[in-house]
Scaffold this active site. Structure first.
Site, PDB file in Angstrom:
ATOM      1  N   CYS A 100     -90.414 -13.607 -44.013  1.00 52.31           N
ATOM      2  CA  CYS A 100     -91.286 -14.160 -45.026  1.00 52.31           C
ATOM      3  C   CYS A 100     -91.211 -15.655 -45.207  1.00 52.31           C
ATOM      4  O   CYS A 100     -92.175 -16.361 -45.375  1.00 52.31           O
ATOM      5  CB  CYS A 100     -90.834 -13.539 -46.322  1.00 52.31           C
ATOM      6  SG  CYS A 100     -92.329 -13.556 -47.274  1.00 52.31           S
ATOM      7  N   CYS A 200     -88.825  -9.769 -50.464  1.00 53.65           N
ATOM      8  CA  CYS A 200     -89.345 -10.951 -50.934  1.00 53.65           C
ATOM      9  C   CYS A 200     -90.279 -11.068 -52.220  1.00 53.65           C
ATOM     10  O   CYS A 200     -89.561 -10.936 -53.268  1.00 53.65           O
ATOM     11  CB  CYS A 200     -90.404 -11.633 -49.805  1.00 53.65           C
ATOM     12  SG  CYS A 200     -90.553 -10.922 -48.458  1.00 53.65           S
TER      13      CYS A 200
END
Length: 395
Positions: A100, A200
Site C-alpha cells: 500500500c 492499511c
C-alpha cells in the site's frame, strides 16, 4: 513557502504531522484517501472510512488548511486487493501494508499531490529521513522512528530514492505519548482516538470472509507432524558449496499426509498461514497446535505441537533476483558479495543478526539464530544501524 500535501487519515499521527508542518512554515494541504467501497466484509457495523474522513475534515478545519477527499478505490482494488487474492491463492501470505505504501500512498497518491503543485508528501509514519552525499549525489536514508516501540520503517521498506526524495515524516522524532500530548494541547478531535488496525485503511476486515469473495472454500485435512519425525534429523552434507548449503537451509520441507496423523478438517488451505494457531478448531491436544506448512495444491495443512516445534524454524530464506530491493542502491551487492546486517521478517520483530549472500539468481539471508515462521510472500527488511537499506519478498 514550500507546499506539502499531508495524507490525513483521520488518526492522531497524521493530524499532528499536519500541525507540525504548519508550525515549520510550510503551506499545508490535507488530502484524505478513500480506498475501499465494499462494507460487506468489514467487522463492525459502523463504516470506518466515513468516520475517519469526517475526523480528517474536522482536523483540517481546526488547523485552517484546505481539505479534499480523493477516491482511489479503483487503483486500490487493482494494486492491492487483487494482489492479495492472487498471493493467497498461490499459498503465499501477502503484506498489504507494505504494498500500500509502495503502490498507493507513495505512488498514486503522491502523483496526485505533485499535480496539485506540492513539493512534498507527508505522512504520520514513525520513521525518519535524512540525506547524505555519495559520489557528489544526494542519497536519501530511511531510518527507524525515535519511538522504538512504534517504529514503522518496516512498512516503508519498498520505497525508492525517488519516493523518499519527495517524502516528509514530521513525527518521526517523537514518541506516541508526545504526539498525543501535542494533539491534546491543540484540542484536535483525534487526540484520544485509538490506533487503527487492519489492512492499511480498509478497516478491520474479517480475512476469511474477505477472501471467500474470490477463493472458494473447500474441505481439506489437518495433519499433525511429530517433532521427532526423521525429516527433522536431516544431516546436512558438510561438503556442500556455500550456495547449496544456504539452499538447503532455506528449503521447504516436502511434507506428505502419511508422515503424520489426521487431527481435523479445514475449509481451505489458502486461508491459513505459517505460524498461525487460531482458527484451526482442533480440540483435545495437550499443547496448542501451530501451522508449520500449507499445501494449496493438495489443500492440506500441516501442524505441530507448541511454538518450539522444529517444523517452524529455519535459519535462512531466499529472495528471487527481481524481488531484491535496495533503498540504498549505492550499497547493493555484486554477485558473490556478502553483507552483515540486522534484519526482521515481520513488523515489530526485534532485529536479528544476519548475513546477506548475493548470487546470480537471487539473494539468501542467513540468520545467526533460526527464525520462527518465515513466511512466503512476506517481506524481509535489512538494516545497518538505524537505517533500513533494503528489503525483499520471501520466496
Amino acid at each position: 513557502m514550500k507546499r506539502v500535501v499531508v495524507g490525513l487519515s483521520g488518526g492522531v499521527d497524521s493530524s499532528v504531522a499536519a500541525y507540525l508542518l504548519q508550525q515549520q512554515g510550510y503551506e499545508v494541504i490535507g488530502l484524505f484517501m478513500k480506498n475501499w467501497h465494499d462494507d460487506s466484509v468489514t467487522i463492525s457495523n459502523e463504516c470506518p472510512w466515513l468516520e475517519d474522513s469526517n475526523d480528517a475534515l474536522l482536523v483540517a478545519e481546526k488547523l485552517g488548511i484546505p481539505f479534499q477527499t480523493v477516491d482511489l478505490s479503483e487503483e486500490y482494488k487493482e494494486k492491492i486487493v487483487d494482489y492479495m487474492f492472487n498471493e493467497y491463492e498461490k499459498g503465499r501470505t501477502p503484506n498489504p501494508d507494505v504494498l500500500c505504501n509502495r503502490e498507493i500512498k507513495f505512488d498514486v497518491f503522491m502523483k496526485i499531490a505533485l499535480s496539485l503543485g506540492a513539493d512534498y508528501v507527508a505522512t504520520g509514519h514513525y520513521c525518519q529521513k535524512s540525506e547524505i552525499e555519495v559520489n557528489g549525489k544526494t542519497v536519501y536514508q530511511l531510518k527507524a522512528g525515535a519511538d522504538t516501540n512504534k517504529d514503522q520503517s518496516y512498512f516503508l521498506c519498498q520505497l525508492s530514492q525517488e519516493q523518499l526524495a519527495k517524502s516528509l515524516f514530521p513525527i518521526g522524532e517523537l514518541t506516541k505519548p508526545e504526539v498525543r500530548e501535542i494533539a491534546a494541547q491543540m484540542d484536535l478531535i483525534t487526540a484520544e482516538k485509538k490506533d487503527s488496525q487492519g489492512l492499511c485503511f480498509i478497516g478491520k476486515v474479517r480475512l476469511p470472509e474477505f477472501l471467500q469473495q474470490k477463493l472458494q472454500p473447500k474441505d481439506g485435512i489437518i495433519i499433525q507432524i511429530d517433532k521427532n519425525d526423521p525429516v527433522y534429523s536431516f544431516e546436512k552434507d558438510t561438503e556442500l558449496a556455500l550456495e547449496e548449503s544456504l539452499m538447503s537451509d532455506a528449503r521447504k520441507i516436502p511434507y506428505t499426509p502419511n508422515m503424520g496423523k489426521v487431527v481435523g478438517k479445514h475449509q481451505g488451505a489458502h486461508y491459513f498461514t505459517i505460524g498461525q494457531r487460531k482458527g484451526l478448531n482442533v480440540g483435545g491436544t495437550t499443547d496448542p497446535l501451530f501451522i508449520i506448512a500449507t499445501n494449496v495444491e493438495t489443500n492440506t495443512i500441516y501442524t505441530g505441537l507448541t511454538s518450539q516445534h522444529p517444523g517452524l524454524f529455519k535459519s535462512a530464506l531466499f529472495i528471487e533476483k527481481n524481488e531484491v530491493h535496495w533503498i540504498r542502491e549505492d550499497l547493493s551487492l555484486a554477485n558473490g558479495a556478502t553483507m552483515q546486517v540486522m534484519a526482521r521478517i515481520r513488523y515489530r520483530q526485534p532485529l536479528q543478526s544476519a548475513t546477506l549472500h548475493q548470487f546470480e539468481n537471487g539473494m539468501y539471508v542467513a540468520f545467526d539464530e533460526p527464525q520462527s515462521a518465515i513466511t512466503e510472500g512476506q517481506f524481509v527488511a535489512w538494516y545497518l544501524g538505524e537505517e533500513l537499506v533494503g528489503s525483499g519478498v520471501i520466496s
